[in-house]
Design an enzyme around this catalytic site. Structure first.
Site, short mmCIF file in Angstrom:
data_model
loop_
_atom_site.label_atom_id
_atom_site.label_comp_id
_atom_site.label_asym_id
_atom_site.label_seq_id
_atom_site.Cartn_x
_atom_site.Cartn_y
_atom_site.Cartn_z
N ASP A 229 3.21 -5.86 -8.15
CA ASP A 229 3.17 -6.46 -6.82
C ASP A 229 4.12 -7.67 -6.87
OD1 ASP A 229 2.64 -7.20 -4.23
OD2 ASP A 229 0.47 -7.12 -4.42
C1 BGC Z 1 1.61 -7.48 -1.10
C2 BGC Z 1 2.09 -6.06 -1.27
C3 BGC Z 1 3.47 -5.91 -0.65
C4 BGC Z 1 4.41 -6.91 -1.29
C5 BGC Z 1 5.82 -6.85 -0.72
C6 BGC Z 1 2.63 -8.51 -1.57
O1 BGC Z 1 2.25 -9.78 -1.17
O2 BGC Z 1 0.41 -7.66 -1.82
O3 BGC Z 1 1.19 -5.16 -0.68
O4 BGC Z 1 3.93 -4.61 -0.84
O5 BGC Z 1 3.90 -8.22 -1.06
O6 BGC Z 1 5.85 -7.33 0.58
#
Ligand code: BGC
Length: 760
Positions: A229
């Protein structure tokens, strides 16, 4: 050129750099081999492709895209074909926008209704979650675009989401949290998986060899790449060793330098780095080779698909006196901001810049016999609040029926923040109560991403739960309210009566370091059923404009072993006057319902469309896993022997039909008696009993005698108590009570018991 040949020609530095993003959204290009940077983009219910300015919180604008119903809504369709159809639309959009991977589906289990991202997630039930996610993955990937199911693993709260440590026992992980991903990985073979920010039992998800390699790859056969993530990476070397391939976002020169250094000084084998590069590059090439250059996207068709998906997903929660569907001749007063400006998606990284928002009023505002008033405001500074309420009550008196569009304001439901309560805004609750008091034919249409409390439920006639319905939700609302479509959604989560009733109360959202999953496997309906707690609306609940009846539940056998497959058939009939869809839900009531095994679990479901009067026979097959629980001792699935009940439920709390089936183990569990095994367990086995009584009868009798005579006050230690004490006493304790007994003798004895059982 194949990934392997390219890797052979890359330098150590190039390979290490390739394992971090080139920038916020792109996987690094390799100019020398004409490999362009390839983009990954959120997900999960649209495309958040940012071109100017990048962030993971949904701040900078993204290109226009279709905003489909969020996961909370989609899951209520109980229809994996429908989530596949949505996935296909996402895949087409991604091809048109040159995106190689859609970051989704988001599929964490709804452990508490308070989780700030529940609107993105599917369910409290792992089977439903996994099947819906598998559909989405299949759909996206059918267009040769990768998906990245997220967030693996046990990421069930937003509070301190980047650092908290989910402390979860193995049985709960296997049966609930891993199970949500397991079926999806095995069935739909995602190109990538995104690991979560949090730690699990002390180790960051991105450094967790057990989950990333032993289970995900070796057990389930995952062969894509794992990415972090955004900003989850802790130690790049340990992560890579554990099975992580790509750190996002990038560039992260220091991470690359640490990998290079680790390879140089022998802490990381270069083959491990090559493995990561090969997994990422292989997936990139797969996308590039199948790119649909110049592919366009039919936005109008996408908008229509969004409408259809919501129409199949919304849940009719109450409908007394057939107040719905509305008739064109009814004089209906519609109340609320969301009639004209719907609340249709959540905040954060999933925030889509919608192609076109269709409100209910866009569709119905010009019809005859409809009127509108404001009723309430989400703006606490709006001084006209009192006037809106009085006006709504006055107008309501003059209408035939009133429909109030209500729900949770967007700031109440967003990534990064958990909710603190189940309640809707007080002014909305007050408005609903005041209007229903003067107009009993009041309908509430809800816009929210997770369960809410409904203090006014007894005074309104109908409730239609839209959830966060996407950009065409207003059209779906019109279809359903006026009966152009028949509601067929069923709740994918329980609506509790009060926050205090929820399985994680009062510790959810309070713990920020070690987050103890104290409720274990009793998540959602597993908890409410087992603890016999009343709820507002149970998991699986939902009404229709028609009625259904069930009959002829048949099992193809009354006894089976866990190696057999049980075939179950049941007839379902549409007994009403209009066509409708029914979700046939099969639950298994567990045989050995001791304190922590859930009473009943959803093991199969199917959605069938029936014309008035029509009957269909629905068939299910149940194998070992439908009866099994995880045995941490043997590290395997195990079926406790006994009589299970096969149940057809209108929902998780209302069983309509049931039939028993006796299940035995095809292969008796391997004995693993040791000198530390409680005597009672050895005695419970016929072979163990025979051997033990022959060899240790005297010692045991002696213990029982000692125990019952060794009392200062007669009566404190009864014979029953002595027996109970011995039953739970480890075999080796006989050493302390019978001087003649030797350790070697006990060891020989358990060895003999184990062998005798195996020989049988
Ligand atoms: C989120 C993810 C997301 C990523 C990119 C993170 O803060 O938890 O679900 O895909 O950001 O935006």
């Amino acid at each position: 050129m194949q990934a392997r040949e390219i890797i052979k020609k890359m330098t150590l530095e190039e390979k290490a750099a390739f394992c971090s993003g080139q920038d916020f959204w792109n996987i690094r290009g390799i100019q020398e081999f004409q490999i362009p940077p390839t983009m990954v983009t959120d997900g999960p219910h649209g495309l958040r492709k940012q071109v100017n300015g990048a962030d993971h919180l949904g701040l900078y604008e993204s290109v226009k895209a279709i905003c489909f119903p969020a996961g909370c809504a989609l899951a209520c369709s109980f229809d994996p074909q429908l989530s596949q159809a949505m996935g296909e639309e996402l895949g087409k959009l991604a091809q048109a926008e040159e995106v190689s991977v859609v970051l989704g589906p988001a599929m964490n289990i709804k452990r508490s209704p308070l989780c700030g991202r529940n609107f993105e997630y599917y369910s409290e039930d792992p089977l439903l979650s996994s099947r819906m996610a598998a559909g989405t993955v299949r759909g996206i990937q059918s267009r040769n675009v990768g998906s990245s199911p997220k967030h693996f693993l046990a990421n069930n709260q937003e509070y301190y989401r980047m650092s908290s440590n989910s402390v979860v026992d193995e049985q709960t992980l296997r049966e609930i949290y891993l199970a949500s991903f397991e079926g999806m990985v095995k069935e739909a073979k995602p190109w990538t998986v995104m690991c979560s920010y949090n730690r699990i039992n002390g180790t960051y998800a991105c450094e967790n060899q057990k989950f990333l390699t032993d289970i995900l790859r070796k057990e389930w056969g995952f062969d894509g790449y794992v990415m972090t993530d955004w900003g989850a990476l802790d130690d790049p070397v340990e992560s890579m060793e554990a099975g992580l391939d790509l750190g996002m976002p990038g560039p992260a020169p220091e991470n690359a330098a640490r990998i290079v250094e680790a390879v140089r000084d022998g802490r990381l084998a270069e083959t491990v780095l090559d493995r990561a590069v090969e997994r990422i590059l292989g997936t990139v090439l797969r996308y590039l080779e199948n790119r649909e250059a110049g592919a366009g996207y039919d936005y109008m068709a996408g908008h229509e698909a969004a409408r259809r998906i919501e129409t199949e997903s919304a849940v009719l929660l109450k409908n007394e006196d057939a107040v719905l569907p509305l008739r064109k001749e009814d004089r209906v007063l519609f109340i609320g901001e969301y009639v004209k400006r719907p609340r249709y998606q959540g905040g954060g990284s999933s925030h889509i810049n919608p192609w076109k928002i269709s409100s209910f009023w866009d569709e119905a505002g010009s019809w005859e016999n409809v009127s509108w008033c404001q009723g309430y405001t989400d703006d606490p500074a709006d001084e006209k609040a009192e006037r809106y309420l009085t006006e709504a009550v006055e107008l309501a008196k003059r209408a035939d029926k009133v429909v109030i569009f209500a729900g949770l304001p967007e700031v109440w439901e967003t990534e990064g923040v958990d909710r603190r309560k189940l309640d809707m805004p007080e002014n909305q609750n007050a408005l609903i109560a005041a209007v229903a008091a003067v107009k009993p034919d009041t309908v509430v249409v809800l816009h929210n991403g997770s369960a809410v409390a409904m203090p006014w439920i007894d005074s309104v006639k109908a409730v239609l739960e839209l959830y966060l319905a996407g950009e065409a939700g207003g059209l779906a609302a019109a279809d359903l309210l006026y009966g152009r479509a028949n509601p067929s959604g069923r709740l994918a989560e329980t609506f509790p009566l009060r926050l205090e009733d929820t399985p994680t109360y009062p510790y959810y959202g309070v713990e920020k370091e070690d987050v103890l999953y104290r409720e274990g496997r009793l998540v959602g309906y597993r908890y409410y059923n087992t603890k016999k707690k009343d709820v507002l609306f149970p998991f699986g609940y939902g009404l229709s404009y028609t009625t259904f009846a069930y009959g002829h539940l048949k099992l193809d056998r009354a006894e089976m072993t866990d190696a057999d497959t049980l075939t179950v058939t049941v007839d379902v009939t549409n007994t009403g006057a209009v066509e409708g869809k029914e979700v046939v839900q099969l639950y298994v009531e567990n045989a050995s319902c001791h304190e922590v095994r859930p009473l009943r679990e959803l093991r199969e479901f199917d959605k069938v469309c029936l014309k008035p009067g029509e009957t269909k026979t629905v068939r299910f097959e149940l194998g070992k896993r439908a009866f099994a629980e995880w045995n941490p001792r043997t590290q395997d699935w195990y079926v406790p022997e006994g009589v299970y009940k096969i149940q057809i439920g209108a929902n998780a709390a209302e069983i309509l039909l049931e039939q028993p089936v006796g299940v035995r183990n095809a292969v008796p569990p391997r004995p693993d008696f040791t000198v530390n095994t409680p005597i009672g367990e050895i005695l419970a086995h016929p072979v163990g009993k025979a051997v033990l009584e022959q060899a240790m009868g005297e010692a045991m009798r002696m213990f029982a005698g000692v125990a019952s005579s060794n009392q200062e006050e007669p009566g404190i230690m009864s014979d029953a108590m002595a027996t109970a004490t011995m039953t739970s006493m480890p075999l080796r304790a006989l050493l302390s009570f019978s001087p003649e007994v030797k350790l070697s003798q006990l060891e020989q004895l358990v060895g003999a018991v184990n062998q005798a059982i195996m020989g049988n």
